[in-house]
Design a protein around this motif. Structure first.
Motif, PDB file in Angstrom:
ATOM      1  N   GLU B  41      -6.357  -0.702  14.674  1.00  0.00           N
ATOM      2  CA  GLU B  41      -6.036   0.498  13.908  1.00  0.00           C
ATOM      3  C   GLU B  41      -6.182   0.254  12.411  1.00  0.00           C
ATOM      4  O   GLU B  41      -6.608   1.126  11.664  1.00  0.00           O
ATOM      5  CB  GLU B  41      -4.614   0.971  14.234  1.00  0.00           C
ATOM      6  N   VAL B  42      -5.818  -0.962  11.989  1.00  0.00           N
ATOM      7  CA  VAL B  42      -5.940  -1.298  10.569  1.00  0.00           C
ATOM      8  C   VAL B  42      -7.404  -1.292  10.158  1.00  0.00           C
ATOM      9  O   VAL B  42      -7.787  -0.775   9.111  1.00  0.00           O
ATOM     10  CB  VAL B  42      -5.306  -2.680  10.281  1.00  0.00           C
ATOM     11  N   SER B  46      -8.371   4.636   6.703  1.00  0.00           N
ATOM     12  CA  SER B  46      -9.043   5.289   5.582  1.00  0.00           C
ATOM     13  C   SER B  46      -8.450   4.708   4.290  1.00  0.00           C
ATOM     14  O   SER B  46      -7.362   4.127   4.330  1.00  0.00           O
ATOM     15  CB  SER B  46      -8.804   6.791   5.651  1.00  0.00           C
ATOM     16  N   PRO B  47      -9.148   4.865   3.150  1.00  0.00           N
ATOM     17  CA  PRO B  47      -8.616   4.301   1.892  1.00  0.00           C
ATOM     18  C   PRO B  47      -7.209   4.800   1.557  1.00  0.00           C
ATOM     19  O   PRO B  47      -6.401   4.038   1.022  1.00  0.00           O
ATOM     20  CB  PRO B  47      -9.629   4.772   0.846  1.00  0.00           C
ATOM     21  N   SER B  50      -4.498   2.952   3.264  1.00  0.00           N
ATOM     22  CA  SER B  50      -4.346   1.582   2.773  1.00  0.00           C
ATOM     23  C   SER B  50      -3.291   1.483   1.685  1.00  0.00           C
ATOM     24  O   SER B  50      -2.775   0.411   1.414  1.00  0.00           O
ATOM     25  CB  SER B  50      -5.681   1.079   2.223  1.00  0.00           C
ATOM     26  N   GLN B  51      -2.964   2.625   1.057  1.00  0.00           N
ATOM     27  CA  GLN B  51      -1.976   2.608  -0.019  1.00  0.00           C
ATOM     28  C   GLN B  51      -0.589   2.307   0.520  1.00  0.00           C
ATOM     29  O   GLN B  51       0.237   1.731  -0.171  1.00  0.00           O
ATOM     30  CB  GLN B  51      -1.939   3.969  -0.745  1.00  0.00           C
ATOM     31  N   LYS B  52      -0.337   2.732   1.757  1.00  0.00           N
ATOM     32  CA  LYS B  52       1.027   2.654   2.284  1.00  0.00           C
ATOM     33  C   LYS B  52       1.389   1.256   2.757  1.00  0.00           C
ATOM     34  O   LYS B  52       0.541   0.497   3.221  1.00  0.00           O
ATOM     35  CB  LYS B  52       1.178   3.630   3.465  1.00  0.00           C
ATOM     36  N   LYS B  53       2.687   0.972   2.636  1.00  0.00           N
ATOM     37  CA  LYS B  53       3.197  -0.294   3.161  1.00  0.00           C
ATOM     38  C   LYS B  53       3.315  -0.154   4.676  1.00  0.00           C
ATOM     39  O   LYS B  53       3.904   0.820   5.167  1.00  0.00           O
ATOM     40  CB  LYS B  53       4.568  -0.566   2.553  1.00  0.00           C
ATOM     41  N   ILE B  54       2.730  -1.061   5.407  1.00  0.00           N
ATOM     42  CA  ILE B  54       2.750  -0.942   6.870  1.00  0.00           C
ATOM     43  C   ILE B  54       3.149  -2.261   7.518  1.00  0.00           C
ATOM     44  O   ILE B  54       3.203  -3.304   6.863  1.00  0.00           O
ATOM     45  CB  ILE B  54       1.351  -0.543   7.423  1.00  0.00           C
ATOM     46  N   ALA B 111      -8.328  -3.386  -0.399  1.00  0.00           N
ATOM     47  CA  ALA B 111      -9.759  -3.103  -0.441  1.00  0.00           C
ATOM     48  C   ALA B 111     -10.598  -4.332  -0.094  1.00  0.00           C
ATOM     49  O   ALA B 111     -11.721  -4.211   0.393  1.00  0.00           O
ATOM     50  CB  ALA B 111     -10.135  -2.578  -1.820  1.00  0.00           C
ATOM     51  N   ASP B 112     -10.019  -5.525  -0.307  1.00  0.00           N
ATOM     52  CA  ASP B 112     -10.790  -6.738  -0.002  1.00  0.00           C
ATOM     53  C   ASP B 112     -10.814  -7.048   1.504  1.00  0.00           C
ATOM     54  O   ASP B 112     -11.267  -8.119   1.910  1.00  0.00           O
ATOM     55  CB  ASP B 112     -10.226  -7.928  -0.794  1.00  0.00           C
TER      56      ASP B 112
END
Lengths: 241, 151
Positions: B41-42, B46-47, B50-54, B111-112
Motif C-alpha cells: 500500500e505504501v 500518492s504524494p 506521503s505527507q501524513k504520519k503513518i 519522496a526518496d
C-alpha cells in the motif's frame, strides 16, 4: 426462580472463595516460577498469566451484567438488579487491572505503553461503559427507574464485548490474534496450564466477589427502604397531628 | 425524586461519557481502524498521502538489518510478501525487534522512496512455547502473519 438460585448458591460462598484462592496461588506458582520462558518473549511472557485472565474475567463480569440486565427487564427481580449493579463495579475494577498489566506487558514486548490499536481502544471503552453505568445508577434516585435505565444501558453497551474479543481477528492490530480459536491452540501445554488455572481462579474470585457485593447492595437497599418507610411514617404522624 | 443539582450532574456526566465515546468512535478510532498499512500500500501511495504520519507493518527481511553509528540507528527492509520497502530508523530498537519477525514502524514515506521512522514497535504472534520446542521445530496453528497484513 433466579432469585431462589442466587439465594441457594450464596450458602456456598466460602467454598468458592477458598477454591479461588487455591487456584490463584497454584496458578501464580506455576506461572511465575515453574513454567518455562517463551522462546521469543523470554521471561516477560509471565505477565500474560495475570493479564489474560484479568481481561477474560472483565469480559465475564460484563457478560454477567448483560445477561442479568436482560433478565431484570423481563422479570423485574430486584435481587438480579443488585447482582447487575455488583457486576458493573467488578467489571470496572478488572478492566482497570487488565489495562495496567497490559501496559506493563506492552512496554517490553511492543516498545510502547499504549497505542491506538482497535483492541486496546475497544477495551478502554468497556471501562467507560462500566463507569457510565455506575454514574447513572448513582444519579437516578427512583429505584425502579434506576434499575430500568441501567439495564438498558448495560444491554446497549454489550455491543462492545464481541468487538473486544474479535478485534484482533477482524482488523489490523498490533495486539496479537487469539491464541485459542477455531484455528486450534497455539500455545504449548506448559504455558497453557498455568493460564487455564489462573483463569479458573480469577473466574471463581469474580463469582465470590459478586456474591458478597450483591448481598451488600441488597441489604443496603433494604435498609434504605426501611429508613424511607420509617421517615414517611414519622412525617405522616407529624402532619396529621 | 429528581433534585435540581442531581439532574444537572446527571446530564453533565452523560454528556461527558457520550463525548468520550464519540471522540473514540469518530476521531481516533475511526482513523485507526486501519492501524497500519502494508508495504504494498505504501508503494502505491500518492504524494499527498506521503505527507501524513503513518504506521507500516511487515516482516523484517532476513539479513537486511544494518546498524549506523551517526546518527545512531539502523536500516532494514520490511516486506508483506509482495512488496518490500527500505526503512531508515533513528534511535534504539526494542529488544524483540529481530530479523524474520513482525514489526511496525511509525514515520513518513518520503519522496526518496525510503520510509523514515523514529519509532519501531515489535509485533509478536499468538504462539507461545518454550525455547526447546522452538528448536525442535514444532509448529503451532497460528494465523499466517502475511495474511494478517491483508484485512
Amino acid at each position: 426462580m433466579m432469585n431462589r438460585f442466587i439465594r441457594r448458591i450464596q450458602r456456598f460462598k466460602g467454598w468458592i472463595g477458598a477454591a479461588a484462592a487455591l487456584c490463584i496461588f497454584y496458578g501464580l506458582y506455576l506461572g511465575l516460577l515453574d513454567s518455562p520462558p517463551d522462546y521469543y518473549q523470554g521471561e516477560v511472557v509471565r505477565i500474560m498469566y495475570v493479564h489474560v485472565p484479568l481481561a477474560h474475567t472483565a469480559l465475564l463480569a460484563y457478560g454477567t451484567l448483560f445477561v442479568g440486565s436482560l433478565w431484570y427487564l423481563w422479570k423485574r427481580d430486584v435481587l438480579v438488579d443488585n447482582m447487575c449493579h455488583a457486576a458493573a463495579g467488578i467489571t470496572a475494577a478488572f478492566t482497570i487491572l487488565a489495562l495496567i498489566t497490559g501496559a506493563i506487558w506492552a512496554k517490553p514486548t511492543w516498545n510502547t505503553w499504549w497505542t491506538w490499536d482497535p483492541k486496546l481502544v475497544s477495551f478502554a471503552v468497556l471501562l467507560l461503559i462500566a463507569s457510565g453505568y455506575l454514574m447513572l445508577r448513582t444519579f437516578v434516585e427512583d429505584p425502579d427507574k434506576e434499575g430500568r435505565y441501567a439495564a438498558v444501558m448495560a444491554i446497549v453497551g454489550g455491543i462492545d464485548l464481541p468487538i473486544i474479543y474479535f478485534s484482533a481477528e477482524w482488523w489490523r492490530t498490533l495486539h496479537q490474534p487469539l491464541s485459542i480459536s477455531m484455528r486450534g491452540v497455539s500455545m504449548s501445554g506448559d504455558i497453557l496450564l498455568p493460564l487455564a488455572i489462573m483463569s479458573l481462579g480469577l473466574n471463581l474470585l469474580f463469582i465470590y466477589m459478586l456474591m458478597i457485593r450483591t448481598q451488600m447492595l441488597y441489604l443496603t437497599n433494604l435498609l434504605e427502604a426501611k429508613k424511607g418507610r420509617l421517615l414517611s411514617h414519622a412525617h405522616l404522624s407529624h402532619t396529621s397531628s | 425524586m429528581w433534585t435540581k443539582g442531581k439532574k444537572t450532574s446527571l446530564i453533565l456526566s452523560l454528556v461527558l461519557v457520550a463525548g468520550a465515546l464519540g471522540y473514540l468512535a469518530l476521531g481516533n478510532f475511526g482513523e485507526n481502524l486501519v492501524y497500519f498499512v502494508t508495504p504494498s500500500e505504501v508503494r502505491a501511495f500518492s504524494p499527498e498521502q506521503s505527507q501524513k504520519k503513518i504506521r507500516v507493518a511487515g516482516m523484517v527481511v532476513k539479513k537486511s538489518i544494518k546498524t549506523q553509528a551517526d546518527p545512531v540507528g539502523l536500516t532494514f527492509e520490511l516486506t508483506d510478501g509482495e512488496a518490500t520497502i527500505p526503512v531508515v530508523f533513528q534511535g534504539i530498537p526494542p529488544d524483540l525487534f529481530k530479523e524474520g519477525q513482525g514489526a511496525v514502524a511509525e514515520g513518513h514515506w518520503q519522496a526518496d522512496k525510503v520510509f523514515h521512522s523514529k519509532m519501531i514497535m515489535a509485533k509478536h504472534s499468538e504462539d507461545y512455547m518454550p525455547i526447546e520446542m522452538k528448536r525442535a521445530g514444532i509448529k503451532l496453528p497460528k494465523k499466517d502473519f502475511m495474511k494478517t497484513l491483508s484485512p
